[in-house]
Write an enzyme that holds these catalytic residues in place. Structure first.
Site, short mmCIF file in Angstrom:
data_model
loop_
_atom_site.label_atom_id
_atom_site.label_comp_id
_atom_site.label_asym_id
_atom_site.label_seq_id
_atom_site.Cartn_x
_atom_site.Cartn_y
_atom_site.Cartn_z
N GLY A 292 -5.08 -17.47 43.12
CA GLY A 292 -4.59 -17.78 41.78
C GLY A 292 -4.52 -16.56 40.90
O GLY A 292 -5.13 -15.53 41.19
N ARG A 293 -3.71 -16.71 39.85
CA ARG A 293 -3.60 -15.65 38.85
C ARG A 293 -3.83 -16.27 37.48
O ARG A 293 -3.52 -17.44 37.26
CB ARG A 293 -2.22 -14.99 38.87
CG ARG A 293 -1.96 -14.14 40.10
CD ARG A 293 -0.63 -13.42 39.96
NE ARG A 293 -0.61 -12.56 38.78
CZ ARG A 293 -1.07 -11.31 38.76
NH1 ARG A 293 -1.60 -10.80 39.86
NH2 ARG A 293 -1.01 -10.59 37.67
N LYS B 45 -13.01 -13.05 40.86
CA LYS B 45 -11.95 -12.76 39.89
C LYS B 45 -11.96 -11.26 39.62
O LYS B 45 -13.00 -10.68 39.31
CB LYS B 45 -12.18 -13.54 38.60
CG LYS B 45 -11.06 -13.40 37.59
CD LYS B 45 -11.30 -14.33 36.41
CE LYS B 45 -10.13 -14.31 35.45
NZ LYS B 45 -10.32 -15.25 34.32
N ASP C 122 -9.07 -22.23 25.61
CA ASP C 122 -7.98 -22.45 26.57
C ASP C 122 -8.30 -23.65 27.46
O ASP C 122 -8.13 -23.60 28.68
CB ASP C 122 -7.74 -21.19 27.42
CG ASP C 122 -6.37 -21.21 28.10
OD1 ASP C 122 -5.49 -21.95 27.63
OD2 ASP C 122 -6.19 -20.48 29.10
#
Length: 504
Positions: A19-20, A41, A134
Site C-alpha cells: 500500500g501507499r 511503513k 484522517d
C-alpha cells in the site's frame, strides 16, 4: 533473501509493497529476529522537500506507540537508516472498510459494531490530546483477533497548541476530501470533534455505500461539506434505526458545537442504542410513529465485524417511546397527525382564497410567468418599474454568476481550459508538477478542443469527466502534491462549470 529485497536495521526484510499513503509506502516484511510477519511503513527522506513531512512521520511513530488500545494498530519498532525512516507495525490481514464497501453497504448491526470500536479508539486518542484528522474507511482495517484497528496517525495533530503547531498550521488542509469536517475543509484549526464528523461520514458510507458528499473535484466536495445540507441517511437506507439516524445527523452537524461533545458520548450512544441526549430509541428524531430499537440485554453487543460474511441480521425487540411526562421536555415530532392536519387544512383554505382573488376577478387579469416571453404583448402600464423584481424564471437557477452566463458558452470553456493549462505549465516549470501529470492535462485539452470544434456537447462532457477522474485519482495517489492541488482545484471546477453550461 533475494538480491532485490531490502533489509532495514539488519532485521526487517521488505518482501512486497502492500500500500501507499500520504506519508510513504507500506511493505509486507519479515522480522528475522522474532520470525514473524510485520508491516513496515517507510518514507524516503531524501525525496522529501517539506521538512515537516519527516517530522510528522517521526511523530506518528511516537504517538501511535504511546497509544496502546485494542482498536489502534500496534507499533513494534521505529528508526531511521540512511535516508529511510521506518515504522514497524503489526500486520493486519484486512480487508479495510474501503475494500469491504466495494461489496456494498453493511448490515446495520455491523455498522453499529464498527462504529462502537472506532469511537472507543477515538476516545482513547482524544484523552491523550491526539486528533487523528484522517478517519476514513481505508484507515479502518480488520485485525487477526476479529476487531478493527484504526491505522495511519501520520497527520495526527496534537490537541494542545505548542511546539507541534508549526507542523499542522492553520489554513493547511490535510485529510481525505470525502471525510473532512467543514472546519478542516476550510483550513482551520481542528479538535477531536473533526474526528467525530469523519466518523459520521464513515457511518453514513457504511449504511448507504457512499459518503454523504462527493463533488466533481476535491475542492467541490470540501465546499459541500461546508455549505450543503446534511442528507437524511434513512432516505437512502430506510431500515436504519431512528436512534442511529439521529446519531449520524448529529455527528454531521456543520458547527462543531452542535456535534456530540466527545467520543465517549458517541460510544455510549452506540452501546446503549440511544440518540444523542439519551432519548431511548431516538424517538425525538423519529416522529410519533417511530419505534425505539432497544438492546435485547444489558450485555455488551456481540462482536460482528464488517469484514467477511456477516451473520444474519435478527431484529431486536421494539418498543413504543414513552409519552412525555411532567419532567420530560416535549419532543419535536415530524409525524404528529392532529395539529399537522389542521395546519394543512388552513393552508389549503388560504391558498384557495388567494387563487380566487387572483384568478376569479376577470376585471384585473394577472400575468403569469412564462418560460418564453411574448413578443406580441407590449407593456401598457405607465407606472415605473419596481426597483426589485423576481429574476426571469429558469429551470436551473444559477446561484453564482459564471463567465458562461454573460459570454458565449463555447468561449467560456475555451477560456477556462486555457487558464487551467497555463497554471499546469507554470507548476511544471516550477518543478511542482511532473511531466506525466502535464501530459494528462494536455491530452484532456486536446479532447476538449476537438469536442468544441465539432460542437459535440456529449463528447465535451465525456472529456471533462475523464479529466476530473484522472485529476482526482492523481491527487489521491499523491502524484499531484497538495500545494499544486490547492492551485488547480478552482480552475478544474471553473472548467467543469463552463462545460455544464455548454449546449453545443
Amino acid at each position: 533473501m533475494s538480491s532485490d529485497q531490502r533489509r532495514l536495521a539488519d532485521r526487517y526484510v521488505l518482501d512486497a509493497p502492500i500500500g501507499r499513503g500520504g506519508m510513504g509506502e507500506v511493505w509486507r516484511a519479515t522480522d528475522t529476529v522474532l520470525g514473524r510477519q510485520v508491516a513496515v511503513k517507510t518514507i524516503d527522506l531524501g525525496r522529501v522537500t517539506d521538512e515537516s513531512a519527516a517530522a510528522r512521520f517521526e511523530r506518528e511513530a511516537r504517538v501511535t506507540a504511546a497509544l496502546s488500545h485494542p482498536n489502534v494498530v500496534t507499533v513494534h519498532d521505529t528508526g531511521v537508516e540512511g535516508d529511510t525512516a521506518y515504522l514497524v507495525m503489526e500486520l493486519l490481514p484486512g480487508p479495510s472498510l474501503a475494500d469491504r464497501l466495494q461489496e456494498g453497504p453493511l448490515p446495520v448491526e455491523d455498522v453499529v459494531e464498527v462504529g462502537r470500536q472506532v469511537a472507543s479508539a477515538l476516545d482513547a486518542a482524544h484523552a491523550r490530546g491526539l486528533v487523528h484528522r484522517d478517519i476514513k474507511p481505508g484507515n479502518i482495517v480488520a485485525a487477526a483477533d476479529g476487531r478493527v484497528r484504526v491505522v495511519d496517525f501520520g497527520i495526527t495533530q496534537l490537541g494542545e497548541a505548542g511546539a507541534e503547531q508549526a507542523l499542522t498550521a492553520t489554513h493547511t488542509v490535510m485529510g481525505t476530501a470525502e471525510y473532512l469536517a467543514p472546519e478542516q475543509a476550510t483550513g482551520g484549526r481542528v479538535d477531536g470533534r473533526a474526528d467525530l464528523y469523519a466518523l459520521g461520514c464513515v457511518l453514513f458510507a457504511l449504511l448507504t455505500g457512499e459518503p454523504p458528499f462527493r463533488g466533481a473535484t476535491p475542492v467541490a466536495t470540501m465546499m459541500q461539506h461546508a455549505h450543503d445540507p446534511v442528507p437524511d441517511v434513512r432516505t437512502l437506507r430506510p431500515d436504519t434505526p431512528a436512534w442511529l439516524a439521529a446519531l449520524v445527523t448529529s455527528l454531521l452537524a456543520k458547527d462543531p458545537d452542535d456535534r456530540p461533545a466527545g467520543a465517549a458520548g458517541v460510544l455510549e450512544s452506540l452501546e446503549s442504542r440511544t440518540a444523542p441526549g439519551g432519548v431511548a430509541g431516538a424517538a425525538a428524531a423519529a416522529g410519533a410513529g417511530a419505534t425505539a430499537v432497544l438492546q435485547a440485554s444489558g450485555a455488551e453487543p456481540t462482536q460482528r465485524l464488517a469484514v467477511g460474511a456477516p451473520p444474519p441480521y435478527v431484529p431486536a425487540p421494539v418498543a413504543t417511546p414513552p409519552p412525555a411526562g411532567p419532567g420530560r421536555p416535549p419532543e419535536r415530532r415530524r409525524g404528529s397527525s392532529g395539529p399537522l392536519w389542521v395546519l394543512v387544512l388552513v393552508a389549503l383554505l388560504a391558498l384557495g382564497l388567494l387563487a380566487w382573488k387572483l384568478f376569479g376577478d376577470t376585471a384585473t387579469p394577472v400575468a403569469t410567468p412564462s418560460s418564453t416571453p411574448s413578443s406580441s404583448a407590449p407593456a401598457t402600464s405607465s407606472a415605473p418599474a419596481p426597483t426589485t423584481q423576481a429574476p426571469p424564471p429558469s429551470s436551473t437557477p444559477t446561484p453564482t454568476p459564471t463567465p458562461s452566463a454573460t459570454a458565449d458558452p463555447g468561449q467560456a470553456v475555451t477560456d477556462a481550459r486555457a487558464a487551467l493549462l497555463d497554471e499546469v505549465r507554470a507548476l511544471q516549470q516550477e518543478g511542482t508538477l511532473d511531466k506525466d501529470a502535464q501530459k494528462t492535462f494536455d491530452a484532456a485539452g486536446r479532447d476538449i478542443d476537438k469536442a468544441l470544434r465539432d460542437r459535440d456537447a456529449g463528447a465535451l462532457r465525456t472529456a471533462r469527466d475523464k479529466l476530473v477522474q484522472d485529476y482526482t485519482k492523481a491527487v489521491q495517489d499523491g502524484k499531484i502534491p497538495q500545494d499544486a492541488a490547492s492551485r488547480l482545484d478552482p480552475l478544474v471546477q471553473s472548467l467543469s462549470d463552463a462545460v455544464d453550461a455548454y449546449q453545443g
